[in-house]
Design a protein around this motif. Structure first.
Motif, PDB file in Angstrom:
ATOM      1  N   TYR A 131      -3.573   9.406 -14.580  1.00 19.12           N
ATOM      2  CA  TYR A 131      -2.260   9.840 -15.051  1.00 19.12           C
ATOM      3  C   TYR A 131      -1.317  10.064 -13.867  1.00 19.12           C
ATOM      4  CZ  TYR A 131       1.441  12.432 -17.315  1.00 19.12           C
ATOM      5  OH  TYR A 131       2.671  12.838 -17.755  1.00 19.12           O
ATOM      6  N   GLY A 132      -1.845  10.651 -12.792  1.00 20.04           N
ATOM      7  CA  GLY A 132      -1.012  10.853 -11.602  1.00 20.04           C
ATOM      8  C   GLY A 132      -0.505   9.531 -11.050  1.00 20.04           C
ATOM      9  N   CYS A 133      -1.385   8.535 -10.996  1.00 19.33           N
ATOM     10  CA  CYS A 133      -0.969   7.198 -10.543  1.00 19.33           C
ATOM     11  C   CYS A 133       0.045   6.602 -11.509  1.00 19.33           C
ATOM     12  CB  CYS A 133      -2.176   6.274 -10.432  1.00 19.33           C
ATOM     13  SG  CYS A 133      -3.342   6.718  -9.130  1.00 19.33           S
ATOM     14  N   ALA A 179       0.832  -1.202   0.000  1.00 23.86           N
ATOM     15  CA  ALA A 179       0.000   0.000   0.000  1.00 23.86           C
ATOM     16  C   ALA A 179       0.867   1.253   0.000  1.00 23.86           C
ATOM     17  CB  ALA A 179      -0.915  -0.021   1.218  1.00 23.86           C
ATOM     18  N   ALA A 180       0.495   2.191  -0.868  1.00 25.35           N
ATOM     19  CA  ALA A 180       1.276   3.426  -0.985  1.00 25.35           C
ATOM     20  C   ALA A 180       0.923   4.374   0.150  1.00 25.35           C
ATOM     21  CB  ALA A 180       0.994   4.069  -2.334  1.00 25.35           C
ATOM     22  N   GLY A 181       1.882   5.251   0.478  1.00 25.37           N
ATOM     23  CA  GLY A 181       1.699   6.171   1.593  1.00 25.37           C
ATOM     24  C   GLY A 181       1.200   7.538   1.162  1.00 25.37           C
ATOM     25  N   LEU A 182       1.173   8.438   2.123  1.00 21.77           N
ATOM     26  CA  LEU A 182       0.561   9.760   1.921  1.00 21.77           C
ATOM     27  C   LEU A 182       1.307  10.589   0.878  1.00 21.77           C
ATOM     28  CD1 LEU A 182      -1.537  11.865   2.827  1.00 21.77           C
ATOM     29  CD2 LEU A 182       0.087  12.605   4.578  1.00 21.77           C
ATOM     30  N   VAL A 183       2.617  10.607   0.931  1.00 24.01           N
ATOM     31  CA  VAL A 183       3.384  11.491   0.049  1.00 24.01           C
ATOM     32  C   VAL A 183       3.163  11.119  -1.412  1.00 24.01           C
ATOM     33  CG1 VAL A 183       5.699  12.261  -0.548  1.00 24.01           C
ATOM     34  CG2 VAL A 183       5.110  11.893   1.851  1.00 24.01           C
ATOM     35  N   THR A 184       3.358   9.846  -1.721  1.00 25.43           N
ATOM     36  CA  THR A 184       3.212   9.395  -3.109  1.00 25.43           C
ATOM     37  C   THR A 184       1.798   9.648  -3.616  1.00 25.43           C
ATOM     38  OG1 THR A 184       4.816   7.654  -2.652  1.00 25.43           O
ATOM     39  CG2 THR A 184       3.530   7.430  -4.646  1.00 25.43           C
ATOM     40  N   ARG A 185       0.827   9.350  -2.796  1.00 27.51           N
ATOM     41  CA  ARG A 185      -0.566   9.517  -3.229  1.00 27.51           C
ATOM     42  C   ARG A 185      -0.926  10.988  -3.366  1.00 27.51           C
ATOM     43  NH1 ARG A 185      -4.344   5.224  -0.134  1.00 27.51           N
ATOM     44  NH2 ARG A 185      -5.882   6.394  -1.379  1.00 27.51           N
ATOM     45  N   SER A 186      -0.358  11.832  -2.527  1.00 32.77           N
ATOM     46  CA  SER A 186      -0.641  13.267  -2.631  1.00 32.77           C
ATOM     47  C   SER A 186      -0.061  13.841  -3.925  1.00 32.77           C
ATOM     48  CB  SER A 186      -0.040  14.007  -1.433  1.00 32.77           C
ATOM     49  OG  SER A 186      -0.637  13.558  -0.240  1.00 32.77           O
ATOM     50  N   ILE A 187       1.160  13.390  -4.268  1.00 35.14           N
ATOM     51  CA  ILE A 187       1.758  13.860  -5.526  1.00 35.14           C
ATOM     52  C   ILE A 187       0.907  13.401  -6.711  1.00 35.14           C
ATOM     53  CG2 ILE A 187       3.772  13.670  -7.021  1.00 35.14           C
ATOM     54  CD1 ILE A 187       5.472  13.324  -4.482  1.00 35.14           C
ATOM     55  N   ALA A 188       0.462  12.150  -6.656  1.00 28.79           N
ATOM     56  CA  ALA A 188      -0.393  11.634  -7.741  1.00 28.79           C
ATOM     57  C   ALA A 188      -1.689  12.432  -7.831  1.00 28.79           C
ATOM     58  CB  ALA A 188      -0.690  10.148  -7.506  1.00 28.79           C
ATOM     59  N   ALA A 189      -2.272  12.727  -6.676  1.00 27.54           N
ATOM     60  CA  ALA A 189      -3.524  13.506  -6.672  1.00 27.54           C
ATOM     61  C   ALA A 189      -3.290  14.906  -7.217  1.00 27.54           C
ATOM     62  CB  ALA A 189      -4.083  13.561  -5.247  1.00 27.54           C
ATOM     63  N   ALA A 190      -2.148  15.501  -6.867  1.00 29.41           N
ATOM     64  CA  ALA A 190      -1.847  16.841  -7.379  1.00 29.41           C
ATOM     65  C   ALA A 190      -1.695  16.811  -8.901  1.00 29.41           C
ATOM     66  CB  ALA A 190      -0.566  17.354  -6.727  1.00 29.41           C
ATOM     67  N   LEU A 191      -1.032  15.787  -9.414  1.00 29.26           N
ATOM     68  CA  LEU A 191      -0.896  15.661 -10.871  1.00 29.26           C
ATOM     69  C   LEU A 191      -2.263  15.499 -11.527  1.00 29.26           C
ATOM     70  CD1 LEU A 191       2.228  13.328 -11.077  1.00 29.26           C
ATOM     71  CD2 LEU A 191       2.077  15.684 -11.881  1.00 29.26           C
ATOM     72  N   VAL A 216       2.257   8.186 -13.389  1.00 28.15           N
ATOM     73  CA  VAL A 216       3.570   8.811 -13.199  1.00 28.15           C
ATOM     74  C   VAL A 216       4.219   8.322 -11.909  1.00 28.15           C
ATOM     75  CG1 VAL A 216       4.737  11.014 -12.802  1.00 28.15           C
ATOM     76  CG2 VAL A 216       2.962  10.846 -14.551  1.00 28.15           C
ATOM     77  N   MET A 217       3.432   8.205 -10.856  1.00 25.64           N
ATOM     78  CA  MET A 217       4.006   7.828  -9.556  1.00 25.64           C
ATOM     79  C   MET A 217       4.077   6.308  -9.364  1.00 25.64           C
ATOM     80  SD  MET A 217       4.873  10.630  -8.461  1.00 25.64           S
ATOM     81  CE  MET A 217       5.526  10.059  -6.912  1.00 25.64           C
ATOM     82  N   GLY A 218       3.609   5.548 -10.349  1.00 26.34           N
ATOM     83  CA  GLY A 218       3.715   4.089 -10.250  1.00 26.34           C
ATOM     84  C   GLY A 218       2.749   3.499  -9.248  1.00 26.34           C
ATOM     85  N   LEU A 219       1.487   3.905  -9.322  1.00 29.89           N
ATOM     86  CA  LEU A 219       0.470   3.402  -8.391  1.00 29.89           C
ATOM     87  C   LEU A 219      -0.656   2.737  -9.163  1.00 29.89           C
ATOM     88  CD1 LEU A 219       0.162   6.549  -6.070  1.00 29.89           C
ATOM     89  CD2 LEU A 219       1.568   4.528  -5.693  1.00 29.89           C
ATOM     90  N   SER A 220      -1.365   1.842  -8.505  1.00 23.72           N
ATOM     91  CA  SER A 220      -2.560   1.230  -9.080  1.00 23.72           C
ATOM     92  C   SER A 220      -3.660   1.199  -8.030  1.00 23.72           C
ATOM     93  CB  SER A 220      -2.277  -0.207  -9.547  1.00 23.72           C
ATOM     94  OG  SER A 220      -1.711  -0.198 -10.831  1.00 23.72           O
ATOM     95  N   VAL A 221      -4.882   1.427  -8.463  1.00 23.18           N
ATOM     96  CA  VAL A 221      -6.034   1.339  -7.572  1.00 23.18           C
ATOM     97  C   VAL A 221      -6.633  -0.059  -7.723  1.00 23.18           C
ATOM     98  CG1 VAL A 221      -8.310   2.281  -7.021  1.00 23.18           C
ATOM     99  CG2 VAL A 221      -6.490   3.796  -7.821  1.00 23.18           C
ATOM    100  N   LEU A 222      -6.841  -0.727  -6.590  1.00 26.63           N
ATOM    101  CA  LEU A 222      -7.385  -2.087  -6.605  1.00 26.63           C
ATOM    102  C   LEU A 222      -8.634  -2.157  -5.735  1.00 26.63           C
ATOM    103  CD1 LEU A 222      -4.029  -3.994  -5.989  1.00 26.63           C
ATOM    104  CD2 LEU A 222      -5.112  -3.548  -8.195  1.00 26.63           C
TER     105      LEU A 222
END
Lengths: 179, 179
Positions: free
Chosen positions: A93-95, A20-32, A97-103
């Motif tokens: 797109y934010g996910c 599970a990704a943390g706050l920083v990575t997810r916040s950057i993805a959300a900002a993008l 760039v930051m290498g995230l996936s929603v499951l």
């Protein structure tokens, strides 16, 4: 013949894949994603004015965007954008760039309805993202309600990604005394 | 009186029996004498040059069926008794390799088919695509790693604020794993 384990994920990042990704990575993805929505809004505004100019060049004046209407449109664009991205690819797109996936709770790409509800929830209550900084399982308010997860997934469908199911997270949460 | 004579005559062996007994006795005596004679001759006479001079050994060997002997030979038993390692250590492998025509071996190998099989098995196009994609650049990789570190820092800080001894399970990066 077993498939050899080859991956383009850097060695130092392989241990995180599927967690599970943390706050920083997810916040950057959300900002993008917010930037993407802003660009879509700008493109829509410019396109609308261009269309009006083509229709009536002489009487054309640049439209002054109404604040509430703009916010409502932005909200709608965000919901449509996030729904389409999560339902089709599991990542905005934010996910991406930051290498995230929603499951979802089964560890799969969210269903269209789940993606729509989650997108609306995120657009209405964006501050719910902050809960993943407090949560021991790195889950936002939206994740807790909809039983979804956001994991590190640098290469989509990479064989090294073994996302844990929602039940495993719940068991871990209970073990740690999180409500 | 006549009866006594007849009885005595009946108890006497017949002439055939007497001859057989004589033959057996003579055979036994002659056999022992011949055995003794050969032994004495063997001790005092060197038979090898005598046999070479008298016997045609080439004609004798030419009449031997060596194939039949070879068929009866237990080759496995011979191989088991053979110290193969000792034999191999006496073989100059480098000299054999030096005489080997590597070019001819390589020419016989289906290199293109082998390369195609390897590429298909490891999905080389997919790896190249993932590695050279815009989001896989070193900058994005650095941002992702930094954000992962930020996630860990936030998680540690929140754990410290909650005054709980148990921290979140964060995977250790595998820095020296060359796989």
């Amino acid at each position: 013949m077993t498939r050899p384990e080859l991956s383009s994920v850097p060695v130092e990042a392989r241990a995180f894949q599927g967690h599970a990704a943390g706050l920083v990575t997810r916040s950057i993805a959300a900002a993008l994603d917010a930037v993407v929505v802003g660009l879509l809004m700008l493109a829509g505004y410019l396109g609308l004015n261009g269309l009006l100019f083509l229709v009536d060049p002489r009487g054309f004046t640049v439209r002054d965007p109404h604040l509430l209407l703009s916010l409502a449109v932005a909200w709608g664009v965000a919901v449509v954008y996030l729904t389409a991205c999560w339902a089709l690819t599991g990542r905005s797109y934010g996910c991406h760039v930051m290498g995230l996936s929603v499951l979802d709770h089964r560890g799969r790409r969210p269903h269209l309805v789940t993606a729509l509800v989650r997108a609306a929830f995120c657009a209405f209550v964006p501050i719910g993202l902050l809960w993943c900084g407090v949560s021991r399982t790195n889950r936002s308010l939206q994740d807790l309600v909809l039983r979804t997860r956001v994991v590190y997934d640098w290469i989509p469908h990479d064989p090294e990604v073994h996302p844990r199911s929602s039940q495993e997270d719940d068991a871990e949460s209970r073990h740690r005394g999180e409500s | 009186m006549l009866g006594l004579v007849r009885a005595a005559v009946r108890t006497l062996p017949g002439p055939g029996r007497v001859i057989d007994a004589g033959r057996r006795t003579a055979g036994s005596v002659l056999g022992r004498a011949a055995d003794r004679l050969v032994r004495e001759v063997g001790e005092h006479v060197d038979l090898t040059p005598l046999v070479r001079r008298v016997v045609d050994l080439d004609a004798l060997v030419a009449g031997v069926d060596i194939d039949a002997i070879a068929r009866r030979l237990d080759v496995d038993a011979v191989a088991r008794r053979l110290d193969v390692d000792a034999v191999v250590t006496r073989v100059d492998v480098d000299a054999i390799a030096g005489r080997l025509d590597i070019g001819a071996v390589v020419d016989r190998l289906p290199l293109v088919d082998l390369a195609q099989g390897v590429i298909d098995e490891i999905d080389l196009p997919g790896i190249i695509r993932d590695s050279t994609g815009s989001v896989a650049s070193s900058t994005v990789r650095g941002v992702r790693m930094q954000s992962v570190s930020g996630d860990e820092a936030v998680a540690r800080a929140v754990d410290r604020l909650r005054l709980r001894g148990r921290h979140r399970q964060v995977p250790e990066p595998r820095l020296n794993d060359g796989s």
